[in-house]
Design a protein around this motif. Structure first.
Motif, PDB file in Angstrom:
ATOM      1  N   MET A 219       0.799  -1.384   0.131  1.00  0.00           N
ATOM      2  CA  MET A 219      -0.126   0.105  -0.098  1.00  0.00           C
ATOM      3  C   MET A 219       0.855   1.224   0.010  1.00  0.00           C
ATOM      4  O   MET A 219       0.854   2.189  -0.889  1.00  0.00           O
ATOM      5  N   PHE A 220       1.652   1.343   1.138  1.00  0.00           N
ATOM      6  CA  PHE A 220       2.555   2.491   1.251  1.00  0.00           C
ATOM      7  C   PHE A 220       3.707   2.721   0.405  1.00  0.00           C
ATOM      8  O   PHE A 220       4.112   3.901   0.148  1.00  0.00           O
ATOM      9  N   GLY A 221       4.066   1.578  -0.047  1.00  0.00           N
ATOM     10  CA  GLY A 221       5.318   1.665  -1.090  1.00  0.00           C
ATOM     11  C   GLY A 221       4.593   2.261  -2.582  1.00  0.00           C
ATOM     12  O   GLY A 221       5.289   3.204  -2.888  1.00  0.00           O
ATOM     13  N   ALA A 222       3.653   1.915  -2.796  1.00  0.00           N
ATOM     14  CA  ALA A 222       2.963   2.394  -4.049  1.00  0.00           C
ATOM     15  C   ALA A 222       2.582   3.895  -3.897  1.00  0.00           C
ATOM     16  O   ALA A 222       2.811   4.689  -4.750  1.00  0.00           O
ATOM     17  N   TRP A 223       1.857   4.117  -2.681  1.00  0.00           N
ATOM     18  CA  TRP A 223       1.237   5.213  -2.492  1.00  0.00           C
ATOM     19  C   TRP A 223       2.298   6.637  -2.213  1.00  0.00           C
ATOM     20  O   TRP A 223       2.170   7.607  -2.616  1.00  0.00           O
ATOM     21  N   GLY A 224       3.436   5.908  -1.554  1.00  0.00           N
ATOM     22  CA  GLY A 224       4.533   6.997  -1.296  1.00  0.00           C
ATOM     23  C   GLY A 224       5.185   7.687  -2.621  1.00  0.00           C
ATOM     24  O   GLY A 224       5.904   8.595  -2.624  1.00  0.00           O
ATOM     25  N   CYS A 225       5.125   6.768  -3.825  1.00  0.00           N
ATOM     26  CA  CYS A 225       5.623   7.165  -4.937  1.00  0.00           C
ATOM     27  C   CYS A 225       4.682   7.656  -6.014  1.00  0.00           C
ATOM     28  O   CYS A 225       5.114   7.993  -7.289  1.00  0.00           O
ATOM     29  N   GLY A 226       3.553   7.531  -5.646  1.00  0.00           N
ATOM     30  CA  GLY A 226       2.573   8.121  -6.868  1.00  0.00           C
ATOM     31  C   GLY A 226       2.068   6.867  -7.670  1.00  0.00           C
ATOM     32  O   GLY A 226       1.758   7.137  -8.741  1.00  0.00           O
ATOM     33  N   GLY A 227       2.573   5.690  -7.328  1.00  0.00           N
ATOM     34  CA  GLY A 227       2.292   4.456  -8.087  1.00  0.00           C
ATOM     35  C   GLY A 227       0.932   3.882  -8.174  1.00  0.00           C
ATOM     36  O   GLY A 227       0.115   4.407  -7.229  1.00  0.00           O
ATOM     37  N   ARG A 228       0.655   2.701  -8.440  1.00  0.00           N
ATOM     38  CA  ARG A 228      -0.558   1.923  -8.558  1.00  0.00           C
ATOM     39  C   ARG A 228      -0.463   0.847  -7.669  1.00  0.00           C
ATOM     40  O   ARG A 228       0.635  -0.134  -7.743  1.00  0.00           O
ATOM     41  N   LEU A 229      -1.496   0.562  -6.900  1.00  0.00           N
ATOM     42  CA  LEU A 229      -1.821  -0.564  -5.758  1.00  0.00           C
ATOM     43  C   LEU A 229      -2.834  -1.460  -6.572  1.00  0.00           C
ATOM     44  O   LEU A 229      -3.902  -0.871  -6.976  1.00  0.00           O
ATOM     45  N   VAL A 230      -2.377  -2.849  -6.821  1.00  0.00           N
ATOM     46  CA  VAL A 230      -3.534  -3.764  -7.610  1.00  0.00           C
ATOM     47  C   VAL A 230      -3.763  -4.760  -6.705  1.00  0.00           C
ATOM     48  O   VAL A 230      -2.923  -5.564  -6.509  1.00  0.00           O
ATOM     49  N   ALA A 231      -4.977  -4.931  -6.262  1.00  0.00           N
ATOM     50  CA  ALA A 231      -5.542  -6.079  -5.438  1.00  0.00           C
ATOM     51  C   ALA A 231      -5.517  -7.388  -6.603  1.00  0.00           C
ATOM     52  O   ALA A 231      -5.764  -7.529  -7.684  1.00  0.00           O
ATOM     53  N   VAL A 232      -4.612  -8.370  -5.845  1.00  0.00           N
ATOM     54  CA  VAL A 232      -4.485  -9.727  -6.771  1.00  0.00           C
ATOM     55  C   VAL A 232      -5.674 -10.768  -6.124  1.00  0.00           C
ATOM     56  O   VAL A 232      -5.485 -11.025  -5.039  1.00  0.00           O
ATOM     57  N   PRO A 233      -6.528 -11.084  -6.938  1.00  0.00           N
ATOM     58  CA  PRO A 233      -7.625 -11.992  -6.552  1.00  0.00           C
ATOM     59  C   PRO A 233      -6.953 -13.485  -6.573  1.00  0.00           C
ATOM     60  O   PRO A 233      -6.177 -13.734  -7.057  1.00  0.00           O
ATOM     61  N   ALA A 234      -7.617 -14.253  -5.630  1.00  0.00           N
ATOM     62  CA  ALA A 234      -7.135 -15.698  -5.565  1.00  0.00           C
ATOM     63  C   ALA A 234      -7.057 -16.389  -6.885  1.00  0.00           C
ATOM     64  O   ALA A 234      -6.277 -17.207  -7.334  1.00  0.00           O
ATOM     65  N   ARG A 235      -8.198 -16.107  -7.767  1.00  0.00           N
ATOM     66  CA  ARG A 235      -8.269 -16.868  -9.056  1.00  0.00           C
ATOM     67  C   ARG A 235      -7.272 -16.292  -9.926  1.00  0.00           C
ATOM     68  O   ARG A 235      -7.068 -17.060 -11.002  1.00  0.00           O
ATOM     69  N   ALA A 236      -6.467 -15.183  -9.409  1.00  0.00           N
ATOM     70  CA  ALA A 236      -5.209 -15.046 -10.541  1.00  0.00           C
ATOM     71  C   ALA A 236      -4.188 -15.997 -10.475  1.00  0.00           C
ATOM     72  O   ALA A 236      -3.634 -16.051 -11.403  1.00  0.00           O
ATOM     73  N   PHE A 237      -4.039 -16.730  -9.668  1.00  0.00           N
ATOM     74  CA  PHE A 237      -3.187 -17.656  -9.557  1.00  0.00           C
ATOM     75  C   PHE A 237      -3.142 -18.919 -10.523  1.00  0.00           C
ATOM     76  O   PHE A 237      -2.422 -19.602 -10.877  1.00  0.00           O
ATOM     77  N   ARG A 238      -4.563 -19.037 -11.114  1.00  0.00           N
ATOM     78  CA  ARG A 238      -4.763 -19.957 -12.168  1.00  0.00           C
ATOM     79  C   ARG A 238      -4.176 -19.382 -13.457  1.00  0.00           C
ATOM     80  O   ARG A 238      -3.824 -20.081 -14.478  1.00  0.00           O
ATOM     81  N   ALA A 239      -3.785 -18.049 -13.894  1.00  0.00           N
ATOM     82  CA  ALA A 239      -3.379 -17.666 -14.870  1.00  0.00           C
ATOM     83  C   ALA A 239      -2.577 -16.418 -14.540  1.00  0.00           C
ATOM     84  O   ALA A 239      -2.640 -15.123 -15.003  1.00  0.00           O
ATOM     85  N   MET A 240      -1.497 -16.555 -13.733  1.00  0.00           N
ATOM     86  CA  MET A 240      -0.755 -15.366 -13.134  1.00  0.00           C
ATOM     87  C   MET A 240      -0.211 -14.617 -14.245  1.00  0.00           C
ATOM     88  O   MET A 240       0.211 -13.433 -14.402  1.00  0.00           O
ATOM     89  N   PRO A 241       0.582 -15.223 -15.305  1.00  0.00           N
ATOM     90  CA  PRO A 241       1.272 -14.536 -16.215  1.00  0.00           C
ATOM     91  C   PRO A 241       0.376 -13.484 -16.851  1.00  0.00           C
ATOM     92  O   PRO A 241       0.886 -12.173 -17.351  1.00  0.00           O
TER      93      PRO A 241
END
Length: 517
Positions: A219-241
């Motif tokens: 959270m605060f690594g992303a927000w401290g530089c003005g970057g983007r935080l992306v929530a990774v859902p559990a289903r993404a592990f089926r097709a992470m690439p």
């Protein structure tokens, strides 16, 4: 002590908002929230909560599932100038009740799922008196988020004030509240920014629940530089690439267990993660074989093994992996912990409580170390006096390498003595991993007639116990060769994707002698 916003955790968000006001701060599925929108929303939530509190709140709990509402709730609590207490709705009701009481939570932010738990975790009188801001599409009760109550700006805090309170398992059977201050986090993020040079173009993968402190890096690594935080859902592990490529993820931080999960799903081919520039692993031992596999999948990424505990603010040491040099520097196939962050002191403590020059439990002091637990009684177990100074006992054992790196030996409670011989369970894991077809290994102990016996759990190709014993006897003395081996389709994991050693120990205890074979 400073009392401003620049030196607070939420001040990092304000800095990012100044750099990237109209860029996306949070992406959760189809939901995208800009810095400007998040700032306005959190000022409204914070103001609405404070207006509903009769007295100034001492701590604000966020009882939500992982995702955008949790991130906004955490930021809103910090905007109130008080510590935030993330709570997972999947926790047992008694544990939630203990956490609320121990942290003296005086207001709550919940989503629909968290709100449904309130009758079970609060007494009727508490339910009526406790201000609850219910967020989400289905919110029809609780405090209403009123734009007219919005704060003009976030509340400041001292560097010595608690930023968040997280709970770890305690030997007493109750959760222990760890206090992490704005000052702890300030040193942590200044160190990371110097090492990794985050930019507004960075996209951080947010994999773990906010009750696990890696989430605060995200959270605060992303927000401290003005970057983007992306929530990774559990289903993404089926097709992470595909997920990482579509989202343009550049920074990954997870436990090493995620590598095994993705490997089983065939996601670790050559250059399957081309967008990653930084891959960080922490929370349990990183195996050399897993590091090699990840580096093949993300060849453009800088890969680091990190070490630390909640009490040392996420992590406080780092080792940079080299596919050429690092395998030879590993101990028992485990990637080194590296060297401790600048500004800290440490020493190795032997079993007699004395400083040892080469091997022992890591004891540390410095700007990232917690000032203590919520309950001062818990400090007695983990803090010691040495050379007239106060040190935190980490519970992790290490060996000092000639180049100054710390090499991981295991937890103090992962060492067992059998027939007078001290055995590191991580060493057994390492040797079993050399067996053809074995993927993951965790060795635990169980008590039989008052004596410890080792039980090896493994995934991969099933083999006969006699075959394991025959191969291990080539490199280990008889006393170090386990008798019991149990094949699993998958290793049990905790919610934070660490190997669940407690579940394996229970499984070992429940098995009779013959079943273990």
């Amino acid at each position: 002590m400073t009392n401003d916003l620049d030196n607070t955790l939420h001040g990092r968000f304000l800095r990012g908002a100044g750099l990237s006001p109209d860029r996306v701060a949070i992406r959760d599925g189809d939901r995208s929230i800009t810095y400007r929108e998040a700032h306005e929303l959190c000022l409204t939530w914070a103001g609405s909560l404070l207006r509903a509190c009769t007295d100034a709140p001492k701590a604000i709990g966020v009882l939500t599932d992982k995702g955008a509402d949790a991130y906004l709730g955490i930021l809103s609590a910090l905007f109130c100038g008080v510590p935030v207490v993330p709570i997972q709705p999947d926790f047992p009701v008694d544990r939630i009740r203990q956490m609320l009481k121990a942290a003296d939570v005086s207001a709550l932010i919940t989503d629909d799922r968290g709100h449904r738990l309130l009758p079970d975790v609060l007494d009727p009188g508490e339910a009526e008196a406790l201000p609850v801001l219910r967020v989400g599409a289905g919110a029809t009760s609780g405090i209403r988020a009123d734009a007219g109550s919005a704060l003009g700006e976030p509340r400041p805090a001292n560097s010595s004030d608690a930023a968040y309170i997280l709970f770890t398992s305690g030997s007493t059977g109750r959760p222990k509240g760890v206090v992490v201050t704005h000052g702890n986090l300030g040193h942590y993020f200044r160190t990371l920014e110097a090492l990794y040079e985050f930019t507004p173009d960075d996209v951080f993968a947010q994999l773990v629940d906010p009750t696990f402190d890696i989430a605060f890096f995200d959270m605060f690594g992303a927000w401290g530089c003005g970057g983007r935080l992306v929530a990774v859902p559990a289903r993404a592990f089926r097709a992470m690439p595909e997920f990482l490529g579509t989202e343009g993820i550049t920074i990954w931080y997870s436990t090493p267990a995620a590598i095994s999960v993705l490997a089983r799903r065939g996601a670790l081919g050559d250059n399957t993660f081309p967008t990653l520039r930084l891959s960080l692993f922490c929370g349990e031992a990183l195996l050399a074989g897993d590091a090699l596999a990840w580096q093949r999948a993300a060849p453009a990424s800088r890969l680091e093994n990190l070490w630390g505990l909640t009490e040392t603010t996420v992590h406080c040491s780092a080792y940079r992996w080299s596919s050429q040099a690092s395998p030879a520097e590993c101990l028992n196939g485990i990637v080194p912990l590296g060297q401790v962050h600048r500004g800290h002191e440490w020493f190795l403590r032997d079993g007699e409580g004395r400083e040892h020059p080469a091997e022992g439990e890591i004891c540390i002091r410095g700007p990232q170390v917690t000032p203590g637990y919520l309950d001062p009684e818990d400090d007695r177990e983990r803090f010691v006096e040495h050379n007239s100074r106060r040190w935190f006992r980490t519970g992790d054992r290490a060996r000092l390498a000639p180049n100054g790196d710390l090499l991981f030996l295991g937890r103090t409670d992962n060492q067992v003595q059998i027939q007078g011989v001290r055995i590191e369970l991580s060493e057994i894991d390492h040797h079993v991993l050399q067996f053809d077809g074995v993927k993951d290994v965790v060795t635990v102990t169980r008590q039989v007639d008052g004596r410890p016996e080792m039980v090896v759990f493994y995934t991969g190709t099933p083999s006969r116990p006699a075959d394991f014993a025959r191969q291990l006897l080539r490199t280990l003395p008889q006393v170090m060769v386990p008798r019991h081996y149990l094949h699993l389709d998958e290793m049990p994991l905790t919610r934070n994707n660490k190997s669940d050693r407690r579940a394996l120990m229970r499984l070992a205890d429940d098995l009779d002698h013959e079943a273990v074979h």
